[in-house]
Design a protein around this motif. Structure first.
Motif, PDB file in Angstrom:
ATOM      1  N   ALA A 154      57.883 -24.084 128.344  1.00 15.50           N
ATOM      2  CA  ALA A 154      57.038 -23.258 127.476  1.00 15.50           C
ATOM      3  C   ALA A 154      57.827 -22.073 126.919  1.00 15.50           C
ATOM      4  CB  ALA A 154      55.819 -22.769 128.249  1.00 15.50           C
ATOM      5  N   TYR A 155      58.646 -21.483 127.757  1.00  8.44           N
ATOM      6  CA  TYR A 155      59.471 -20.341 127.323  1.00  8.44           C
ATOM      7  C   TYR A 155      60.453 -20.783 126.247  1.00  8.44           C
ATOM      8  CZ  TYR A 155      62.960 -16.592 127.590  1.00  8.44           C
ATOM      9  OH  TYR A 155      63.840 -15.582 127.293  1.00  8.44           O
ATOM     10  N   TYR A 156      61.137 -21.907 126.479  1.00  3.36           N
ATOM     11  CA  TYR A 156      62.119 -22.400 125.516  1.00  3.36           C
ATOM     12  C   TYR A 156      61.447 -22.769 124.198  1.00  3.36           C
ATOM     13  CZ  TYR A 156      65.254 -22.812 129.562  1.00  3.36           C
ATOM     14  OH  TYR A 156      66.014 -22.564 130.672  1.00  3.36           O
ATOM     15  N   GLN A 157      60.275 -23.371 124.272  1.00  2.00           N
ATOM     16  CA  GLN A 157      59.576 -23.772 123.048  1.00  2.00           C
ATOM     17  C   GLN A 157      59.226 -22.549 122.204  1.00  2.00           C
ATOM     18  OE1 GLN A 157      58.785 -27.133 122.009  1.00  2.00           O
ATOM     19  NE2 GLN A 157      58.537 -25.940 120.134  1.00  2.00           N
ATOM     20  N   GLY A 158      58.773 -21.488 122.851  1.00  2.00           N
ATOM     21  CA  GLY A 158      58.451 -20.271 122.124  1.00  2.00           C
ATOM     22  C   GLY A 158      59.673 -19.667 121.453  1.00  2.00           C
ATOM     23  N   ARG A 159      60.786 -19.637 122.186  1.00  2.00           N
ATOM     24  CA  ARG A 159      62.026 -19.110 121.628  1.00  2.00           C
ATOM     25  C   ARG A 159      62.535 -19.996 120.474  1.00  2.00           C
ATOM     26  NH1 ARG A 159      64.158 -14.181 122.815  1.00  2.00           N
ATOM     27  NH2 ARG A 159      66.248 -15.090 122.625  1.00  2.00           N
ATOM     28  N   TYR A 160      62.378 -21.289 120.630  1.00  2.00           N
ATOM     29  CA  TYR A 160      62.789 -22.241 119.592  1.00  2.00           C
ATOM     30  C   TYR A 160      62.008 -21.992 118.297  1.00  2.00           C
ATOM     31  CZ  TYR A 160      62.763 -26.804 117.177  1.00  2.00           C
ATOM     32  OH  TYR A 160      62.827 -27.810 116.247  1.00  2.00           O
ATOM     33  N   ASP A 161      60.706 -21.780 118.421  1.00  3.90           N
ATOM     34  CA  ASP A 161      59.890 -21.503 117.235  1.00  3.90           C
ATOM     35  C   ASP A 161      60.364 -20.232 116.535  1.00  3.90           C
ATOM     36  OD1 ASP A 161      58.401 -23.751 117.806  1.00  3.90           O
ATOM     37  OD2 ASP A 161      56.793 -22.649 118.824  1.00  3.90           O
ATOM     38  N   GLU A 162      60.731 -19.213 117.304  1.00  6.03           N
ATOM     39  CA  GLU A 162      61.264 -17.981 116.725  1.00  6.03           C
ATOM     40  C   GLU A 162      62.602 -18.245 116.032  1.00  6.03           C
ATOM     41  OE1 GLU A 162      61.526 -14.646 119.396  1.00  6.03           O
ATOM     42  OE2 GLU A 162      59.723 -15.262 120.471  1.00  6.03           O
ATOM     43  N   TYR A 163      63.413 -19.081 116.641  1.00 12.75           N
ATOM     44  CA  TYR A 163      64.733 -19.392 116.094  1.00 12.75           C
ATOM     45  C   TYR A 163      64.604 -20.065 114.726  1.00 12.75           C
ATOM     46  CZ  TYR A 163      69.609 -21.084 116.168  1.00 12.75           C
ATOM     47  OH  TYR A 163      70.927 -21.338 115.884  1.00 12.75           O
ATOM     48  N   LEU A 164      63.676 -21.003 114.593  1.00  7.23           N
ATOM     49  CA  LEU A 164      63.485 -21.683 113.312  1.00  7.23           C
ATOM     50  C   LEU A 164      63.092 -20.708 112.222  1.00  7.23           C
ATOM     51  CD1 LEU A 164      61.651 -25.026 114.210  1.00  7.23           C
ATOM     52  CD2 LEU A 164      64.099 -24.498 114.196  1.00  7.23           C
ATOM     53  N   MET A 165      62.328 -19.689 112.570  1.00  4.48           N
ATOM     54  CA  MET A 165      61.888 -18.703 111.584  1.00  4.48           C
ATOM     55  C   MET A 165      63.055 -17.907 111.009  1.00  4.48           C
ATOM     56  SD  MET A 165      58.426 -17.358 113.518  1.00  4.48           S
ATOM     57  CE  MET A 165      58.163 -16.024 112.353  1.00  4.48           C
ATOM     58  N   THR A 166      64.144 -17.781 111.764  1.00  8.03           N
ATOM     59  CA  THR A 166      65.297 -17.038 111.253  1.00  8.03           C
ATOM     60  C   THR A 166      65.923 -17.757 110.057  1.00  8.03           C
ATOM     61  OG1 THR A 166      66.955 -18.076 112.730  1.00  8.03           O
ATOM     62  CG2 THR A 166      65.781 -16.143 113.574  1.00  8.03           C
ATOM     63  N   PHE A 167      65.801 -19.069 110.009  1.00  2.75           N
ATOM     64  CA  PHE A 167      66.354 -19.833 108.885  1.00  2.75           C
ATOM     65  C   PHE A 167      65.444 -19.760 107.666  1.00  2.75           C
ATOM     66  CE2 PHE A 167      68.292 -21.704 112.654  1.00  2.75           C
ATOM     67  CZ  PHE A 167      69.624 -21.555 112.319  1.00  2.75           C
ATOM     68  N   ASP A 168      64.144 -19.740 107.910  1.00  2.00           N
ATOM     69  CA  ASP A 168      63.215 -19.585 106.789  1.00  2.00           C
ATOM     70  C   ASP A 168      63.438 -18.239 106.101  1.00  2.00           C
ATOM     71  OD1 ASP A 168      62.098 -22.021 107.521  1.00  2.00           O
ATOM     72  OD2 ASP A 168      60.545 -21.091 108.768  1.00  2.00           O
ATOM     73  N   ALA A 169      63.822 -17.241 106.900  1.00  2.00           N
ATOM     74  CA  ALA A 169      63.989 -15.878 106.370  1.00  2.00           C
ATOM     75  C   ALA A 169      65.195 -15.735 105.451  1.00  2.00           C
ATOM     76  CB  ALA A 169      64.096 -14.885 107.523  1.00  2.00           C
ATOM     77  N   VAL A 170      66.170 -16.654 105.537  1.00  5.53           N
ATOM     78  CA  VAL A 170      67.384 -16.511 104.715  1.00  5.53           C
ATOM     79  C   VAL A 170      67.391 -17.447 103.508  1.00  5.53           C
ATOM     80  CG1 VAL A 170      68.712 -15.766 106.719  1.00  5.53           C
ATOM     81  CG2 VAL A 170      68.774 -18.180 106.062  1.00  5.53           C
ATOM     82  N   GLU A 171      66.320 -18.180 103.296  1.00  6.05           N
ATOM     83  CA  GLU A 171      66.254 -19.034 102.114  1.00  6.05           C
ATOM     84  C   GLU A 171      66.298 -18.167 100.852  1.00  6.05           C
ATOM     85  OE1 GLU A 171      66.366 -22.140 101.693  1.00  6.05           O
ATOM     86  OE2 GLU A 171      65.709 -23.141 103.535  1.00  6.05           O
ATOM     87  N   PRO A 172      67.003 -18.597  99.824  1.00  4.87           N
ATOM     88  CA  PRO A 172      67.033 -17.816  98.583  1.00  4.87           C
ATOM     89  C   PRO A 172      65.643 -17.672  97.977  1.00  4.87           C
ATOM     90  CG  PRO A 172      68.733 -19.521  98.574  1.00  4.87           C
ATOM     91  CD  PRO A 172      67.839 -19.809  99.745  1.00  4.87           C
ATOM     92  N   THR A 173      65.377 -16.511  97.392  1.00  6.33           N
ATOM     93  CA  THR A 173      64.134 -16.328  96.653  1.00  6.33           C
ATOM     94  C   THR A 173      64.214 -17.132  95.357  1.00  6.33           C
ATOM     95  OG1 THR A 173      64.973 -14.422  95.423  1.00  6.33           O
ATOM     96  CG2 THR A 173      63.948 -13.985  97.582  1.00  6.33           C
ATOM     97  N   GLU A 174      63.110 -17.219  94.655  1.00  7.82           N
ATOM     98  CA  GLU A 174      63.113 -17.959  93.389  1.00  7.82           C
ATOM     99  C   GLU A 174      64.091 -17.333  92.399  1.00  7.82           C
ATOM    100  OE1 GLU A 174      59.315 -18.634  91.676  1.00  7.82           O
ATOM    101  OE2 GLU A 174      58.441 -19.490  93.489  1.00  7.82           O
ATOM    102  N   THR A 175      64.121 -16.009  92.376  1.00  6.07           N
ATOM    103  CA  THR A 175      65.040 -15.312  91.468  1.00  6.07           C
ATOM    104  C   THR A 175      66.488 -15.579  91.851  1.00  6.07           C
ATOM    105  OG1 THR A 175      63.418 -13.561  91.091  1.00  6.07           O
ATOM    106  CG2 THR A 175      65.721 -13.057  90.563  1.00  6.07           C
ATOM    107  N   GLU A 176      66.778 -15.511  93.140  1.00  4.58           N
ATOM    108  CA  GLU A 176      68.135 -15.769  93.611  1.00  4.58           C
ATOM    109  C   GLU A 176      68.548 -17.202  93.326  1.00  4.58           C
ATOM    110  OE1 GLU A 176      68.342 -12.652  97.396  1.00  4.58           O
ATOM    111  OE2 GLU A 176      67.688 -14.724  97.713  1.00  4.58           O
ATOM    112  N   ARG A 177      67.641 -18.132  93.570  1.00  5.80           N
ATOM    113  CA  ARG A 177      67.980 -19.544  93.355  1.00  5.80           C
ATOM    114  C   ARG A 177      68.246 -19.818  91.879  1.00  5.80           C
ATOM    115  NH1 ARG A 177      68.004 -23.413  96.814  1.00  5.80           N
ATOM    116  NH2 ARG A 177      66.744 -22.319  98.355  1.00  5.80           N
TER     117      ARG A 177
END
Length: 293
Positions: A154-177
């Motif tokens: 359960a602990y690892y799953q929670g941390r994993y979900d947080e980890y995936l969010m770090t990649f969503d945060a660095v996606e280029p914006t529409e303007t950047e893309r």
């Protein structure tokens, strides 16, 4: 009435209970993880959190094939940790197979520390330097951690979900893309996938080390083509190097500038912890993206 000796014994027992934590309250011993590179060390430490401790074998600033003398020294410096490690993780690409894995196994055998059982990425050809491929890597690491420590699932799953969010945060914006899609580049082979398929930049040409692609895409061959057909490269804005491969493209930048093409040479990185303040794969992607924005 208690004797003086009895009172002393009672007080000693009370002191022990007050000062020493119970066995049940003690934190579990951290899982020790040896990763061949910081690419695996990153998801292992992020997802594992306070339940793990990890090191990486290869220096993240250099390609492992350039570290024949460095890797054995790094292993020696971490001898005690490696000897007692619980888990060994390998990306299992050519660098791991030819350099990192043999170095660890030779060290363990030479010191009679036992055989190494590796956890290896299922598809090392897919890379890790886009959000999509990094998330696939994280899923495998999550599975390995749960396999070794089911109580922490359960602990690892929670941390994993947080980890995936770090990649969503660095996606280029529409303007950047939109800006990136209008940008033409020459790129080093190892960075072509994220440049072309994630950032969406237009790759006019790419270059590679002598040992790749039978030496057909070396920097000097790109220079020859620039000299022969400068019009093809007229709008190139960036020449993108890969830090871990050394400086290959200075000649390309000079050839462009000599022909009035004001291209800038920038250096992407492939590995976490290779640049100050860039400690995770998501931070690597964000760092590279911002170099060309």
């Amino acid at each position: 009435m208690y004797s003086k000796r009895s009172w002393c014994l009672i007080m000693l027992i009370l002191a022990i209970f007050l000062i020493a934590p119970s066995i049940a309250d003690q934190a579990p011993e951290k899982m020790k993880i040896v990763a061949t590179t910081s690419v695996l060390m990153d998801p292992a430490t992020f997802i594992g959190g306070e339940r793990v401790e990890a090191i990486s074998i290869a220096d993240p600033t250099l390609c492992p094939h350039l570290q024949a003398d460095i890797i054995p020294n790094r292993i020696q410096l971490n001898m005690a940790f490696i000897r007692d490690a619980d888990v060994f993780m390998a990306y299992n690409d050519n660098n791991d197979k030819n350099f990192n894995i043999p170095a660890v196994e030779n060290f363990m055998a030479a010191n009679n520390f036992g055989a190494v059982k590796w956890k290896k990425v299922s598809d090392p050809s897919r890379g890790w330097n886009t959000p999509t491929t990094a998330k696939l890597l994280a899923a495998e690491v999550l599975g390995w951690l749960i396999e070794e420590d089911p109580a922490g699932e359960a602990y690892y799953q929670g941390r994993y979900d947080e980890y995936l969010m770090t990649f969503d945060a660095v996606e280029p914006t529409e303007t950047e893309r939109s800006r990136l899609q209008e940008t033409k580049v020459i790129v080093m082979l190892w960075q072509r996938e994220p440049v072309e398929n994630w950032l969406g930049m237009e790759v006019v040409n790419f270059f590679a080390p002598e040992f790749a692609m039978n030496g057909t895409k070396t920097a000097d061959k790109i220079v020859d083509e620039i000299i022969a057909t400068p019009e093809k490269y007229q709008d190139v804005a960036y020449v993108i190097e890969n830090m871990q491969s050394g400086e290959l493209a200075k000649g390309i930048e000079e050839a462009l500038r000599d022909r009035g093409i004001n291209a800038e040479r920038v250096i992407f990185t492939n590995f976490p912890r290779s640049v100050s303040g860039v400690n995770t794969i998501a931070e690597v992607l964000d760092y590279n993206k911002n170099l060309v924005l």
